[in-house]
Write a protein that holds these residues in place. Structure first.
Motif, short mmCIF file in Angstrom:
data_model
loop_
_atom_site.label_atom_id
_atom_site.label_comp_id
_atom_site.label_asym_id
_atom_site.label_seq_id
_atom_site.Cartn_x
_atom_site.Cartn_y
_atom_site.Cartn_z
N GLY A 151 42.20 1.56 -76.20
CA GLY A 151 43.75 0.77 -76.59
C GLY A 151 43.70 -0.46 -76.36
O GLY A 151 45.28 -1.14 -76.63
N ALA A 152 43.03 -0.95 -75.65
CA ALA A 152 43.62 -2.70 -74.94
C ALA A 152 43.24 -3.00 -76.29
O ALA A 152 43.71 -4.42 -76.33
N LEU A 153 42.20 -2.95 -76.65
CA LEU A 153 41.59 -3.97 -77.91
C LEU A 153 42.37 -4.53 -78.90
O LEU A 153 42.34 -4.27 -79.92
N ILE A 154 43.30 -2.93 -78.85
CA ILE A 154 44.05 -2.39 -79.76
C ILE A 154 45.31 -4.13 -80.21
O ILE A 154 45.43 -4.76 -80.94
N GLU A 155 45.88 -4.95 -79.23
CA GLU A 155 46.24 -6.74 -78.93
C GLU A 155 45.70 -6.97 -80.17
O GLU A 155 45.79 -7.47 -80.71
N PRO A 156 43.89 -7.73 -79.15
CA PRO A 156 43.19 -8.96 -80.51
C PRO A 156 43.23 -7.91 -81.73
O PRO A 156 43.31 -8.92 -82.83
N LEU A 157 43.03 -6.72 -82.44
CA LEU A 157 42.70 -6.16 -83.28
C LEU A 157 43.69 -6.42 -84.38
O LEU A 157 44.29 -6.58 -85.48
N SER A 158 45.21 -6.07 -84.17
CA SER A 158 46.37 -6.57 -83.84
C SER A 158 46.67 -7.80 -85.57
O SER A 158 47.03 -8.01 -86.16
N VAL A 159 45.72 -9.08 -84.72
CA VAL A 159 45.83 -10.04 -84.66
C VAL A 159 45.16 -10.12 -85.98
O VAL A 159 45.55 -10.67 -86.83
N GLY A 160 44.23 -9.27 -86.46
CA GLY A 160 43.09 -9.29 -87.34
C GLY A 160 43.67 -8.83 -88.51
O GLY A 160 44.04 -9.25 -89.72
N ILE A 161 44.30 -7.21 -87.97
CA ILE A 161 44.98 -7.27 -88.98
C ILE A 161 46.31 -7.26 -89.43
O ILE A 161 46.70 -8.23 -91.28
N HIS A 162 47.50 -8.23 -88.66
CA HIS A 162 47.95 -9.31 -89.11
C HIS A 162 47.48 -10.47 -90.25
O HIS A 162 48.55 -10.58 -90.84
N ALA A 163 46.54 -11.20 -89.36
CA ALA A 163 46.20 -11.79 -90.13
C ALA A 163 45.35 -12.00 -92.07
O ALA A 163 45.91 -11.94 -92.65
N CYS A 164 44.49 -10.94 -91.62
CA CYS A 164 43.90 -10.19 -93.10
C CYS A 164 45.32 -9.44 -94.42
O CYS A 164 45.02 -10.01 -95.13
N LYS A 165 46.44 -9.76 -93.49
CA LYS A 165 47.75 -8.93 -94.07
C LYS A 165 48.24 -10.35 -94.97
O LYS A 165 48.66 -9.67 -96.38
N ARG A 166 48.68 -11.43 -93.79
CA ARG A 166 49.70 -11.91 -94.63
C ARG A 166 48.11 -13.12 -95.41
O ARG A 166 48.62 -14.10 -96.49
N ALA A 167 46.62 -13.09 -95.41
CA ALA A 167 46.01 -13.35 -96.08
C ALA A 167 45.24 -12.61 -97.77
O ALA A 167 45.49 -13.21 -98.41
N GLY A 168 45.77 -11.59 -97.30
CA GLY A 168 45.97 -10.86 -98.54
C GLY A 168 44.71 -10.39 -99.41
O GLY A 168 44.46 -9.75 -100.15
N VAL A 169 43.92 -10.49 -98.32
CA VAL A 169 42.22 -9.10 -98.30
C VAL A 169 42.57 -8.23 -99.27
O VAL A 169 43.61 -7.28 -98.49
N THR A 170 41.86 -7.81 -100.10
CA THR A 170 41.58 -6.71 -100.85
C THR A 170 40.03 -6.72 -101.38
O THR A 170 39.89 -7.10 -101.12
N LEU A 171 40.62 -5.90 -101.91
CA LEU A 171 39.04 -4.80 -102.67
C LEU A 171 38.65 -6.21 -103.33
O LEU A 171 38.85 -6.54 -104.67
N GLY A 172 37.32 -5.90 -103.14
CA GLY A 172 36.51 -7.29 -103.44
C GLY A 172 36.78 -8.50 -102.83
O GLY A 172 36.02 -9.85 -103.28
N SER A 173 37.08 -9.25 -102.26
CA SER A 173 37.17 -10.34 -101.56
C SER A 173 36.40 -10.74 -100.70
O SER A 173 36.00 -10.42 -100.22
N LYS A 174 35.96 -12.19 -101.34
CA LYS A 174 35.08 -12.80 -100.88
C LYS A 174 36.08 -13.85 -99.17
O LYS A 174 37.16 -14.29 -99.93
N VAL A 175 35.08 -13.93 -98.27
CA VAL A 175 36.28 -14.79 -96.95
C VAL A 175 35.51 -14.74 -96.44
O VAL A 175 34.28 -14.37 -95.54
#
Length: 356
Positions: A151-175
């Motif tokens: 539950g506490a790790l959701i905060e840093p995890l959220s940064v990853g979710i928001h960043a990857c959404k803003r980046a447009g990561v999708t099926l087959g992306s090379k990152v």
């Protein structure tokens, strides 16, 4: 300094270099708030930075401030208007709460609201304490199979979710993820979850890169003193192509430069790590190759997503926690984080329950 039970021990920064354990009054929740008995609180780089430097950019510690914003706890009291939570509920806390319904809130981007309350950002107190009150709408009930630490790790995890959404990561992306600290690692986890075919991570530290492999990175590159162009060409050679997406998690000038050089023409670079106000970057290189450069500021609308992922066991964030300390040993925990030992240091705020 040991505090008696029933007292509200808090970790308070007074000014640069001055961190103390203090007793604060136990707060009374307002009509739309809940009082929480805190359980697990992670230490973030920003907490250490406020302690060491007394400021981050324009955010300056002028009055004593409670640290902590990666947190979970148990509801012990609810305000008169709160209907979706009750005493005994285990919750994860979203630390950013808009104070008014402005244009940013109306469009669903409440993280950009200029009047937002945010835990442990001056002048707002954080939640590294025994008892803390918070807006009930920004406390999210944890399913039984999700631990307090998750539950506490959701905060840093959220940064990853928001960043990857803003980046447009999708099926087959090379990152390409630049930096393998806690935020680099959550970006690896989320990018893989969102369908990235290959993720390459760079860092100075071999042990941090080992952790990146553990959480799902396909390739790692330990950088020493290569030029940004050399780093970019190493990224291309291990991936077999230039990445469409780069997520820059260090804020270091040379790394931002490498991020631009590495990203495929027409791709996207997301800047997550924050460094100096002014950096020199090859902006023309990005411009003529149509590399989109995007920023992120924290996150929004990520807690329900993160809870669903954790409850369904689709992602595993448990390896991120490497150290645990009781609240009384907060100073030792902060020293550990400052030295860069391990990955995520957790403070356990409930003397009767030190479980993960």
């Amino acid at each position: 300094a040991m505090a008696a039970p029933g007292q509200n021990t808090a970790v308070v920064v007074h000014r640069a270099g001055d961190l103390r354990l203090e007793n604060r009054p136990i707060p009374e929740p307002g009509p739309n708030e809940v009082l929480l008995r805190m359980h697990s609180v992670g230490i973030c780089g920003s907490d250490v930075h406020y302690w060491q430097h007394g400021r981050i950019g324009d955010f300056v510690v002028k009055d004593p401030m409670v640290l902590g914003h990666e947190a979970s706890g148990t509801v012990v009291k609810v305000g008169s208007e709160v209907t979706h939570l009750k005493p005994g509920d285990r919750v994860a806390i979203e630390p950013g709460v808009p104070r008014e319904m402005d244009e940013f809130c109306k469009t669903g981007r409440y993280n950009l609201s200029p009047t937002i309350f945010f835990c442990a950002t001056p002048p707002d107190d954080g939640n590294l304490c025994r008892y803390y009150k918070h807006s009930a709408s920004y406390c999210y009930k944890l399913p039984d199979n999700v631990t307090f630490e998750e539950g506490a790790l959701i905060e840093p995890l959220s940064v990853g979710i928001h960043a990857c959404k803003r980046a447009g990561v999708t099926l087959g992306s090379k990152v390409f993820v630049s930096g393998s600290g806690p935020i680099g690692l959550v970006n690896v986890i989320v990018a893989k979850m969102m369908g990235a075919a290959a993720v390459v991570v760079t860092d100075l530290s071999a042990s941090r890169l080992q952790k990146a492999t553990e959480v799902g990175a396909d390739f790692t590159i330990q950088v020493k003193n290569e030029t940004p162009q050399e780093v970019a060409s190493k990224v291309e050679s291990v991936l077999g192509c230039m990445p469409e997406i780069t997520v820059e998690c260090t804020g270091v000038q040379a790394c931002i430069q490498a991020g631009i050089y590495a990203t495929r023409s027409g791709g996207t670079l997301v800047l997550v790590g924050l460094g100096p106000e002014m950096v020199t970057v090859p902006i023309v290189n990005a411009a003529v190759r149509e590399v989109d450069i995007r920023g992120i500021f924290r996150y929004c609308n990520t807690w329900p997503v993160a809870i669903a992922l954790l409850a369904s066991k689709r992602i595993n964030v448990k390896p991120l926690v490497t150290h645990r300390f009781p609240l009384e040993k907060a100073l030792e925990a902060f020293e550990t984080t400052k030295r860069g030992d391990g990955v995520k240091v957790m403070l356990k705020c409930d003397p009767t329950d030190q479980s993960p």
